[in-house]
Each structure stands twice: as C-alpha cells, then as structure tokens.
Design an enzyme around this catalytic site. Structure first.
Site, PDB file in Angstrom:
ATOM      1  N   THR A  21       0.839  -1.186   0.000  1.00 48.08           N
ATOM      2  CA  THR A  21       0.000   0.000   0.000  1.00 48.08           C
ATOM      3  C   THR A  21       0.877   1.240   0.000  1.00 48.08           C
ATOM      4  O   THR A  21       2.097   1.157  -0.061  1.00 48.08           O
ATOM      5  CB  THR A  21      -0.880   0.032   1.274  1.00 48.08           C
ATOM      6  OG1 THR A  21      -0.064  -0.370   2.381  1.00 48.08           O
ATOM      7  CG2 THR A  21      -2.050  -0.889   1.190  1.00 48.08           C
ATOM      8  N   THR A  23      -4.153   1.703  -2.105  1.00 50.98           N
ATOM      9  CA  THR A  23      -3.551   0.411  -2.418  1.00 50.98           C
ATOM     10  C   THR A  23      -3.987  -0.119  -3.778  1.00 50.98           C
ATOM     11  O   THR A  23      -5.069   0.209  -4.272  1.00 50.98           O
ATOM     12  CB  THR A  23      -3.940  -0.624  -1.338  1.00 50.98           C
ATOM     13  OG1 THR A  23      -3.323  -1.876  -1.622  1.00 50.98           O
ATOM     14  CG2 THR A  23      -5.451  -0.828  -1.287  1.00 50.98           C
ATOM     15  N   ASN A  66      -2.955  -3.443  -3.768  1.00 48.21           N
ATOM     16  CA  ASN A  66      -2.688  -4.716  -3.100  1.00 48.21           C
ATOM     17  C   ASN A  66      -1.265  -5.183  -3.364  1.00 48.21           C
ATOM     18  O   ASN A  66      -0.327  -4.562  -2.896  1.00 48.21           O
ATOM     19  CB  ASN A  66      -3.719  -5.783  -3.445  1.00 48.21           C
ATOM     20  CG  ASN A  66      -3.777  -6.873  -2.369  1.00 48.21           C
ATOM     21  OD1 ASN A  66      -3.293  -6.686  -1.259  1.00 48.21           O
ATOM     22  ND2 ASN A  66      -4.364  -8.007  -2.703  1.00 48.21           N
ATOM     23  N   GLU A 102      -7.165  -6.845  -5.712  1.00 52.34           N
ATOM     24  CA  GLU A 102      -7.772  -6.783  -4.385  1.00 52.34           C
ATOM     25  C   GLU A 102      -8.665  -7.981  -4.068  1.00 52.34           C
ATOM     26  O   GLU A 102      -8.973  -8.234  -2.897  1.00 52.34           O
ATOM     27  CB  GLU A 102      -8.581  -5.501  -4.242  1.00 52.34           C
ATOM     28  CG  GLU A 102      -8.569  -4.935  -2.852  1.00 52.34           C
ATOM     29  CD  GLU A 102      -7.175  -4.481  -2.433  1.00 52.34           C
ATOM     30  OE1 GLU A 102      -6.669  -5.031  -1.431  1.00 52.34           O
ATOM     31  OE2 GLU A 102      -6.606  -3.603  -3.089  1.00 52.34           O
ATOM     32  N   ASP A 138      -7.744 -10.325  -1.263  1.00 51.29           N
ATOM     33  CA  ASP A 138      -7.992 -10.052   0.151  1.00 51.29           C
ATOM     34  C   ASP A 138      -9.260 -10.721   0.669  1.00 51.29           C
ATOM     35  O   ASP A 138      -9.551 -10.643   1.871  1.00 51.29           O
ATOM     36  CB  ASP A 138      -8.077  -8.542   0.397  1.00 51.29           C
ATOM     37  CG  ASP A 138      -6.698  -7.911   0.555  1.00 51.29           C
ATOM     38  OD1 ASP A 138      -5.700  -8.634   0.433  1.00 51.29           O
ATOM     39  OD2 ASP A 138      -6.629  -6.693   0.790  1.00 51.29           O
ATOM     40  N   GLY A 173       2.110  -1.537   4.018  1.00 52.91           N
ATOM     41  CA  GLY A 173       2.784  -2.784   4.356  1.00 52.91           C
ATOM     42  C   GLY A 173       1.860  -3.964   4.575  1.00 52.91           C
ATOM     43  O   GLY A 173       2.208  -4.918   5.270  1.00 52.91           O
TER      44      GLY A 173
END
Length: 606
Positions: free
Chosen positions: A402, A420, A422, A441, A444, A493
């Site tokens: 990010t 972000t 990702n 993304e 996630d 991070g």
C-alpha cells in the site's frame, strides 16, 4: 538518541536529526529559526519536479513547519501536496493531489486502478471515514476460484472494481477548495513529461520482473527491449496522462461511465477478466462514522470495517495500557505487544463488509476495555502459545502493499489516507488503452478450502459476494487530546500495517520518543499464522540498516518465540502537532512531519 537501543543504522543524518529533535522542546528560539530556514530552503526547491527520491536528501526525513505538512513516501508527491496547501487548498485538496501523484510515480503500491480508505477530521471537530475500497464484480461468486489460490492472487480474475478515484472526488466535492482540474494537473504532467524511477520502485520492479515482462501494458512502460528500466531512468505513461486529462476535464464520470470505462473494461475482458462497465457504474463510495476510543488519555479515531485496522489497533492498545507505561517498555514490552497483537488478529477475522453482515458486536468487543482485560489475563510474561490459544476460529488473510499519506493544513484540518492496489503492481496487468494499473484486491477475500492439519478454516465473513468489499488491514489514524489535534499516522505494508502503526503510536505517546525516533525505531510483526515473530533486519535500498537488537531477540526466544529476520516491513508517515510558543499575542503550534526513510520518502511543510 532515544531509539539507539532499538535501531542500528549506518552513519547518516538520522543521528544529527534525532539529536536535534530531542532538544527542540527547550529551545523554542532555535525551533523558530530552524523552521524558518527549512521553509526558505524548501520553498526554493519545491517545484513539481520529476526527480525521484534518490540521493543524500532522502535522509532529511523530518520537517518542522507552522502552517501545514504533507508526509508521503515520495518527495515529489509531498511537494505537490504542499504546493496545493500554499495556494489556499486544504488537507483534502492536498490529499487528492498527493494520492494521484503516488499513482503515477509509485504504481507498484497505489493508483486510480485501486482503492483506499480516507479518514478526515475537520478543524471544527467533525470527522468522516471515506470507504473507497474495491468491490467484487457482479459476476464474482464465493466459489469462483475453485480452490485455485493463484487465480485469486494475480491475473484478470483478481481484479476488483476500482474505488479510489470515486472516493477522492467525493471527498473533494464535500470539502475541496481548489478546482478539480488544478488537483489532477500535477499527476498528469508527471505521467506525460516523465518521472525518474526511484530505487525503491526499482526494487519492486525486480521482485515483479516476470510479471512486468509478461504483460504488454507493463512491459511498454517499465521495460525497454526486454530489459527493466534502471533507477534514475525516466519513465513515461502517456496513456495514463491522457486518462488523467479526461478526468480533470470531465470528472469521474469519464472513468465510471464513459470512454475510459469502456476502454478499461475492454482491456480487462481481453485478458479473461469479468469486470464490466455496469460494475463501474454501480460503484458507490461509502461515508462511514469513524470508530473512536480513549487510550492513554488520548482519543483515537480509526477506520471502521471493512477495515480491521482501527479496531485491531485499539484492542491491542487497550490490552497493553493495563500494564502501565513502564510495563510496555523494554524487551518485556515487546513480548507483551506481540501477545496483544496475536489476540487482536484472532478476533479481527470475525469482521467483514458491514453492508453484508452485522459486525457491530465484534466491533463493540474490540473497542471494549473490559474485553481487553479478559484477553490480558491469558497473556503469560514467561511464554508464548500456539495460535489456538488466542481463540481464533478462522485463518488469516495475507493482504499486501500500500501507500500512506498524512496531512495537516493551516486550519488544522487533518487527513490520514491509505491507498492500495494490493500486491506489487496489483494484478500485474496494465490497461494498454488507458495506462491504468489494475488492482488484485480480490486476493484479500477468504477462499473456501479444505482445512488441513492445525490450520483453521478460512473466514466465512470474508467470502466473496458480488458487490462486497474485502477485509483490510489498512489503519489510517488520527489522534486527539482534549478534542485538539495531536497526530496523524498510518502505514503501508499489508498485513503488517496494524503492528507498524501501533508501534509508532506507542513510541511517541507512551515511550516518549520524538517523532523522528518513533518512526526510526526497529519494528516487530506477528500475523498469528504462521506462528512466527518477524523482526526487522535489513539494509534498505538507501543503505540504511534497521535491526532489532540481539538482546531483545534473545529475550523473545527464551519465551518460546520463533524469530525470523525480515528484509522489509511497514512504511509509516507521521505528523504531530506540538511545541507551542508565543509570537506576539498569538500562540503557535508547530507541526513536525516524518516520512519513513525506509522507502526514501520526504515530507514537505511551510
């Protein structure tokens, strides 16, 4: 230097800067002179230039200013944000300009093909949380990956519906002062005229080399004759510049329901993706109420779900504050931090998109000092435990990279924003017709799988559903004291963001380190599964070394922790308001902004 016991660094200006900051409180006159000199020197060089973060100046990681500060992980973007403030823009205006800049010069970490969380606290006390997180396309489904994690982690099926641009525009509509065109223009110029590749971006390129070379769009921008560009080389993205020009002229409609949308979707579908123009048309920014809690006498504002960052950070802090300030210092404090983090990470996997499930009970528990007290009773100062001890029902998600922006303006409006795409370069697909780098993304989300061994099953609250937002670790944070602004903090991070942001907060507000030392101090991380403590042990691309001291590592190992050195970690941006002095009949509160030198960023202030 207060952080010398937790940081070993090569000789640099860090030591000089930290020594200065430790005496600033008692040398107000020196501060005023220092601030004036900084302002004058920065003013001479703060054009929207094309230089990267390379060179000796990357060590000048702190700025002191009276009017406004912008802290990002790239000096070009900090300067763009500061110039916006100087022209009369506010913190939201500066955030728009800085975020769009980051999408150009730091595309491995952010961009308009991704998403973000923005926390705004106005000078009048009103606060909002702008959720511009990506959503699952309408053709997505819980079992769409059929257990194939590779399809979820990169490529066309990993792309979520981008939300950052819609969120930036929505925040600007409500709060902006300058014209939208003025805010977009600097990023467009960088993309069209070219920008130099920073050493950190080049490191990200090397780690993603095969993906870059395999994709037509990425290869065209970041490689020449099959070879990656080098640090200091000039990079152009003229298609993105054209896209940004349309956005500056026609607004976000061009992106979500116009020519950009059709071209972008066409490129994604050529790769085999399921994104549609209707997905873009349907996208909505969610404006939510920030979570809030009192810790150590300070009021913390954080991002609510689908971020798990705010609640996890507050739960961790509520556990630790029961030990008192002395009890969270030294090696025993680090052991207790790790144990508190493990508890918070176990609980957070019960969270998810609040538009799809009721998470109010989980949020209430995570903000409750009483709940934290019960968890503290299970912590043993002499040992650590397997993940099952912490009560987690579900496996963790492994979210990735990010970028973060912390901003305070002249009126003391504040913005903490984490954006972000990702993973490094997101889905590793760049739309050739628009120049937009696409996110991954969807990775996630949790994916149904058959659990094996002692690994918990994936979290149903975070399964894919059309229009749903995946759980996130992003932790944009604003800190108040007696309803007055004290700090803006956040980090990039991935899954380590919660730990990184928490440690910077503790370093400053509990351990008494100055802002620069609070960011410089070496960090530790734990993600519950695997049951490993990762500790900083790395020399950055700027030749600065960060390492947890040997005596702390030995202390942790004696308590059963499995340790693993980490060549990386979080990148924090920190702005604090302190150092009050009088000038005539007026009282001045100075701002100190720190950009984490681990990525070579520089703050800007005036």
């Amino acid at each position: 230097m207060q952080c010398s016991s937790s940081l070993r660094t090569t000789p640099s200006k860090f030591l000089v800067a930290a020594a200065r900051t430790s005496s600033l409180c008692s040398l107000v006159a020196v501060l005023i002179l220092f601030s004036t000199l900084l302002t004058l020197s920065h003013a001479s060089s703060y054009g929207e230039d094309q230089r990267g973060s390379e060179g000796a100046n990357h060590r000048s990681s702190e700025v002191v200013a009276a009017s406004g500060v912008v802290a990002t992980d790239d000096r070009r973007c900090s300067r763009i944000g500061m110039n916006i403030l100087r022209e009369g823009g506010n913190a939201v205006d500066a955030a728009v300009g800085a975020a769009l800049c980051l999408g150009v010069v730091s595309p491995a970490s952010s961009g308009i093909g991704g998403g973000a969380f923005m926390l705004i606290r106005q000078a009048n006390g009103e606060a909002q949380a702008f959720d511009m997180r990506e959503t699952a396309p309408m053709r997505a489904s819980k079992d769409m990956y059929a257990g194939n994690a590779t399809l979820k982690s990169s490529g066309p099926l990993s792309i979520g519906v981008p939300g950052e641009l819609a969120g930036l525009h929505k925040a600007w509509e409500q709060h902006g002062r300058l014209s939208w065109k003025r805010l977009v223009r600097p990023a467009e110029r960088l993309a069209r005229r070219g920008f130099k590749i920073s050493p950190y971006l080049h490191m990200q390129m090397l780690k993603t080399q095969s993906g870059i070379l395999a994709d037509e769009g990425l290869r065209h921008i970041f490689a020449s004759d099959g070879t990656l560009l080098q640090p200091g080389d000039t990079c152009y993205n003229k298609k993105l510049a054209d896209t940004l020009r349309k956005i500056s002229k026609y607004g976000v409609k061009a992106f979500y329901n116009g020519s950009i949308a059709h071209n972008l979707v066409g490129d994604v579908q050529k790769h085999g993706g399921i994104l549609t123009v209707e997905d873009l048309r349907r996208y909505q920014v969610k404006i939510r109420e920030p979570i809030s809690s009192k810790v150590l006498g300070y009021k913390i504002l954080g991002m609510p779900p689908p971020s798990s960052g705010g609640t996890s950070m507050i739960l961790t802090l509520n556990i630790l504050t029961q030990y008192g300030v002395q009890g969270i210092s030294g090696p025993i404090g680090i052991h207790r931090l790790i144990e508190a983090l493990k508890h918070a990470l176990a609980v957070r996997m019960n969270l998810g998109d609040p538009d799809f499930l009721n998470v109010s009970g989980v949020v209430s528990d995570m903000l409750s000092p009483t709940f934290a007290e019960e968890l503290r009773k299970t912590i043993d100062d002499n040992m650590t435990f397997d993940p099952g001890h912490y009560g987690g029902r579900w496996n963790q998600i492994t979210d990735h990279g990010t970028s973060h922006v912390s901003i305070v303006d002249m009126d003391r409006n504040a913005v903490s924003m984490t954006n972000t795409v990702n993973g490094y370069f997101g889905a590793q697909i760049l739309s050739p017709s628009t120049g937009i780098l696409l996110n991954n993304e969807m990775d996630d989300f949790s994916m149904p799988t058959n659990s094996t061994g002692n690994v918990p099953p994936p979290a149903p609250p975070n399964f894919v559903s059309p229009g749903k937002r995946p759980l996130s670790s992003m932790s944009p944070t604003i800190v108040l004291k007696d309803e007055q602004l004290k700090a803006v903090v956040g980090a990039s991070g991935g899954g380590m963001i919660i730990a990184g942001t928490t440690q910077v907060f503790l370093n400053y507000f509990a351990k008494g380190l100055d802002p620069l030392s609070s960011v410089l101090a070496a960090r530790v991380y734990h993600q519950l599964i695997p049951n490993v403590v990762q500790y900083e042990d790395w020399t950055t691309v700027y030749n600065d070394h960060f390492e947890l001291p040997a005596d702390v590592r030995e202390f942790l190992q004696q308590r059963g922790h499995i340790l693993q050195g980490l060549a990386g970690g979080t990148i924090c941006q920190f702005v604090v308001q302190d150092l009050e002095t009088s000038k005539g009949n007026n009282s001045i509160m100075f701002l100190r902004g720190v950009s984490d030198p681990r990525k070579g960023g520089l703050p800007a202030g005036y």
